[in-house]
Design an enzyme around this catalytic site. Structure first.
Site, PDB file in Angstrom:
ATOM      1  N   PRO A  13      -7.312   7.999  -4.667  1.00  0.00           N
ATOM      2  CG  PRO A  13      -7.199   5.880  -5.620  1.00  0.00           C
ATOM      3  CD  PRO A  13      -6.363   7.080  -5.306  1.00  0.00           C
ATOM      4  NE  ARG A  33      -3.727   2.084   2.668  1.00  0.00           N
ATOM      5  CZ  ARG A  33      -4.668   2.844   2.073  1.00  0.00           C
ATOM      6  NH1 ARG A  33      -4.992   2.620   0.830  1.00  0.00           N
ATOM      7  NH2 ARG A  33      -5.243   3.817   2.732  1.00  0.00           N
ATOM      8  CG  ASP A  38      -8.738 -12.059   1.106  1.00  0.00           C
ATOM      9  OD1 ASP A  38      -8.038 -12.450   2.060  1.00  0.00           O
ATOM     10  OD2 ASP A  38      -8.422 -12.275  -0.074  1.00  0.00           O
ATOM     11  CG  ASP A  60       8.410  11.437  -5.379  1.00  0.00           C
ATOM     12  OD1 ASP A  60       7.578  10.751  -4.730  1.00  0.00           O
ATOM     13  OD2 ASP A  60       8.403  12.676  -5.361  1.00  0.00           O
ATOM     14  CG  ASP A 116      -5.972 -15.696  -2.228  1.00  0.00           C
ATOM     15  OD1 ASP A 116      -6.474 -14.554  -2.248  1.00  0.00           O
ATOM     16  OD2 ASP A 116      -6.170 -16.495  -1.284  1.00  0.00           O
ATOM     17  CG  HIS A 123      -8.026  -3.583  -1.878  1.00  0.00           C
ATOM     18  ND1 HIS A 123      -9.003  -2.713  -2.291  1.00  0.00           N
ATOM     19  CD2 HIS A 123      -6.976  -2.815  -1.495  1.00  0.00           C
ATOM     20  CE1 HIS A 123      -8.556  -1.471  -2.165  1.00  0.00           C
ATOM     21  NE2 HIS A 123      -7.335  -1.497  -1.695  1.00  0.00           N
ATOM     22  CB  THR A 124      -5.821 -10.516  -2.382  1.00  0.00           C
ATOM     23  OG1 THR A 124      -5.807 -11.842  -1.862  1.00  0.00           O
ATOM     24  CG2 THR A 124      -4.392 -10.172  -2.799  1.00  0.00           C
ATOM     25  CG  HIS A 172      -0.972   5.592  -0.193  1.00  0.00           C
ATOM     26  ND1 HIS A 172      -1.440   6.137   0.982  1.00  0.00           N
ATOM     27  CD2 HIS A 172      -1.963   4.799  -0.655  1.00  0.00           C
ATOM     28  CE1 HIS A 172      -2.666   5.692   1.215  1.00  0.00           C
ATOM     29  NE2 HIS A 172      -2.998   4.873   0.244  1.00  0.00           N
ATOM     30  CG  ASP A 173       6.445   6.799  -3.428  1.00  0.00           C
ATOM     31  OD1 ASP A 173       6.396   8.044  -3.280  1.00  0.00           O
ATOM     32  OD2 ASP A 173       7.465   6.206  -3.838  1.00  0.00           O
TER      33      ASP A 173
HETATM   34  C1  HEM Z   1      -8.520   1.572  -6.604  1.00  0.00           C
HETATM   35  C2  HEM Z   1      -8.380   2.495  -5.690  1.00  0.00           C
HETATM   36  C3  HEM Z   1      -8.052   2.170  -4.262  1.00  0.00           C
HETATM   37  C4  HEM Z   1      -8.764   2.571  -3.169  1.00  0.00           C
HETATM   38  C5  HEM Z   1      -9.992   3.453  -3.172  1.00  0.00           C
HETATM   39  C6  HEM Z   1      -8.117   1.992  -2.013  1.00  0.00           C
HETATM   40  C7  HEM Z   1      -8.542   2.170  -0.706  1.00  0.00           C
HETATM   41  C8  HEM Z   1      -8.027   1.514   0.383  1.00  0.00           C
HETATM   42  C9  HEM Z   1      -8.492   1.681   1.734  1.00  0.00           C
HETATM   43  C10 HEM Z   1      -9.601   2.627   2.170  1.00  0.00           C
HETATM   44  C11 HEM Z   1      -7.783   0.841   2.518  1.00  0.00           C
HETATM   45  C12 HEM Z   1      -7.953   0.623   4.018  1.00  0.00           C
HETATM   46  C13 HEM Z   1      -7.227   1.646   4.819  1.00  0.00           C
HETATM   47  C14 HEM Z   1      -7.539   1.477   6.279  1.00  0.00           C
HETATM   48  O1  HEM Z   1      -8.678   1.710   6.646  1.00  0.00           O
HETATM   49  O2  HEM Z   1      -6.655   1.085   7.039  1.00  0.00           O
HETATM   50  C15 HEM Z   1      -6.874   0.141   1.677  1.00  0.00           C
HETATM   51  C16 HEM Z   1      -5.977  -0.823   2.107  1.00  0.00           C
HETATM   52  C17 HEM Z   1      -5.061  -1.433   1.301  1.00  0.00           C
HETATM   53  N1  HEM Z   1      -4.837  -1.176  -0.043  1.00  0.00           N
HETATM   54 FE1  HEM Z   1      -5.986  -0.017  -1.246  1.00  0.00          FE
HETATM   55  N2  HEM Z   1      -7.046   1.247  -2.431  1.00  0.00           N
HETATM   56  C18 HEM Z   1      -6.968   1.327  -3.782  1.00  0.00           C
HETATM   57  C19 HEM Z   1      -6.004   0.747  -4.575  1.00  0.00           C
HETATM   58  C20 HEM Z   1      -4.972  -0.022  -4.111  1.00  0.00           C
HETATM   59  C21 HEM Z   1      -3.849  -0.474  -4.908  1.00  0.00           C
HETATM   60  C22 HEM Z   1      -3.618  -0.109  -6.372  1.00  0.00           C
HETATM   61  C23 HEM Z   1      -3.077  -1.237  -4.095  1.00  0.00           C
HETATM   62  C24 HEM Z   1      -1.797  -1.952  -4.429  1.00  0.00           C
HETATM   63  C25 HEM Z   1      -1.563  -2.551  -5.575  1.00  0.00           C
HETATM   64  C26 HEM Z   1      -3.720  -1.272  -2.801  1.00  0.00           C
HETATM   65  C27 HEM Z   1      -3.262  -1.998  -1.716  1.00  0.00           C
HETATM   66  C28 HEM Z   1      -3.823  -1.970  -0.463  1.00  0.00           C
HETATM   67  C29 HEM Z   1      -3.360  -2.813   0.632  1.00  0.00           C
HETATM   68  C30 HEM Z   1      -2.276  -3.873   0.562  1.00  0.00           C
HETATM   69  C31 HEM Z   1      -4.128  -2.468   1.750  1.00  0.00           C
HETATM   70  C32 HEM Z   1      -4.001  -3.042   3.155  1.00  0.00           C
HETATM   71  C33 HEM Z   1      -2.975  -2.215   3.902  1.00  0.00           C
HETATM   72  C34 HEM Z   1      -2.556  -2.767   5.252  1.00  0.00           C
HETATM   73  O3  HEM Z   1      -2.978  -3.846   5.657  1.00  0.00           O
HETATM   74  O4  HEM Z   1      -1.737  -2.102   5.897  1.00  0.00           O
HETATM   75  N3  HEM Z   1      -4.836  -0.512  -2.834  1.00  0.00           N
HETATM   76  N4  HEM Z   1      -7.026   0.574   0.372  1.00  0.00           N
END
Ligand code: HEM
Ligand SMILES: *[C@@H]1O[C@H](CO)[C@@H](O)[C@H](O)[C@H]1NC(C)=O
Ligand SMILES: *[C@@H]1O[C@H](CO)[C@@H](O)[C@H](O)[C@H]1NC(C)=O
Ligand SMILES: *[C@@H]1O[C@H](CO)[C@@H](O)[C@H](O)[C@H]1NC(C)=O
Length: 316
Positions: free
Chosen positions: A158, A59, A241, A71, A248, A188-189, A63-64
């Protein structure tokens, strides 16, 4: 002949473009040949101690890349009057910065001043996926670190409340397609989400529905019991999940069952093109893996920096 000429022209353009970006697979081959191996070792050790490290790093890299390009602006600390990205509002799931610091320290001991923090983060994100059982890809390297990080710019990320057109816009502004959107959402897996990220779906959804009707009823009920109260449940939340440390394609199956956490996940079913991809990735893990790896390379090639930082938390 004409074909050969046009082939060599397009080859030239291709090489010129990749050189302009400055990224290549063998960027550190001569200057720091053991960089990748060293970074992998640090990420692996950290993961042994804390299973949530890979999700945090994946994540962090996303964000970066979405703000000022990849960067390492996400790694900078706030300083003086400047509040950095990491202290901005969507910072809740940003953690495990210490792992990148550890990797940087190890790499600096080998070859000081050579490997950028942005490259370390891109490599660590790949390692995070591999360590979770996901696909491997060769990471193009040669990113530079930026000198600016502003909390106010994190609103450009986003939102989990975005609908499909807002998601499309956010991705296309960064040169990423709808295919990239569906594949990268598969991140988000793994990991964990706080209640605040899906709170609006489970209470007072809109004027006619208390609960978002696209949520599976029993899933919605379980989310409500995990997140009892808006103010009390600051640290409460749930895993992305049921297998949050395994990379997965479960994520895509859950979308069809109304068991994905965010409106932005569910939104992938609201356009025919993205729905078809969700269905493709649901039915084939290999197809998902291939698409994810190629979209990660695309996302992580959005560059932006100027220097090789000595310390990932402060500009030189
Ligand atoms: C499509 C737009 C995206 C939105 C709206 C989004 C939104 C979010 C949100 C709201 C969370 C939970 C944050 C929290 O409450 O702690 C999250 C977690 C996460 N996102 Fe996304 N995300 C997006 C795309 C991505 C992308 C592109 C990746 C990586 C390829 C990603 C990887 C992750 C990961 C791994 C977590 C879990 C983080 C943790 O356990 O510390 N997300 N995301
Ligand atoms: C997250 O940002 C808020 C301000 O939006 C700040 O008060 C908090 O300390 C930050 N949390 C972390 C872990 O950086
Ligand atoms: C998405 O949300 C925006 C802003 O609220 C709105 O203008 C647009 O019509 C919505 N698009 C879809 C497909 O719902
Ligand atoms: C509430 O949301 C549902 C599902 O998205 C929708 O069908 C309904 O029209 C919405 N009601 C209002 C008042 O916006």
């Amino acid at each position: 002949m004409a074909f050969l000429v046009s082939l060599s022209i397009s080859l030239f353009i291709y090489l010129a473009c990749s050189q302009a970006r400055g990224l290549s697979s063998n960027h550190y081959e001569k200057t720091c040949p053991d960089a990748e191996y060293t970074i992998t070792k640090v990420v692996k050790e950290a993961t042994k101690k804390d299973k949530m490290v890979p999700a945090a790093i994946l994540r962090m890299h996303f964000h970066d890349c979405f703000i000022r390009g990849c960067d390492a602006s996400v790694l900078l600390n706030s300083k003086g009057k400047n509040t950095a990205e990491k202290d901005g509002p969507p910072n809740k799931s940003l953690h495990a910065f210490y792992v990148i610091d550890g990797a940087k320290k190890a790499v600096e001991a080998l070859c000081p001043g050579v490997v950028s923090c942005a490259d370390i983060l891109a490599l660590a994100a790949r390692d995070a996926v591999v360590l979770s059982g996901g696909p491997y890809w060769d990471v193009p390297k040669g990113r530079k670190d930026g000198r600016i990080s502003r909390a106010s710019e994190t609103i450009q990320l986003p939102s989990p409340l975005f609908n499909i057109s807002q998601l499309q816009q956010s991705f296309s502004q960064r040169g990423l397609s709808m295919d990239d959107l569906v594949a990268l959402s598969g991140g988000h897996t793994v990991g964990f989400s706080h209640c605040s990220s899906f709170q609006s779906r489970i209470r007072n959804f809109n004027a006619t529905h208390d609960i978002d009707p696209t949520l599976h009823p029993s899933f919605a009920a379980s989310l409500r019991s995990i997140c009892p109260d808006k103010n009390k449940a600051k640290n409460a939340g749930t895993s992305m999940d049921p297998s949050p440390i395994t990379f997965d394609n479960t994520y895509y199956k859950l979308i069809f069952q109304g068991k994905s956490l965010f409106s932005s996940d569910q939104a992938l079913l609201t356009s025919p093109k993205t729905k078809e991809l969700v269905s493709k990735f649901e039915s084939s893990k290999q197809t998902f893996y291939k698409a994810f790896a190629s979209s990660m390379i695309k996302m992580s090639s959005i560059t932006g920096g100027q220097e090789i930082r000595k310390d990932c938390r402060v500009v030189n």
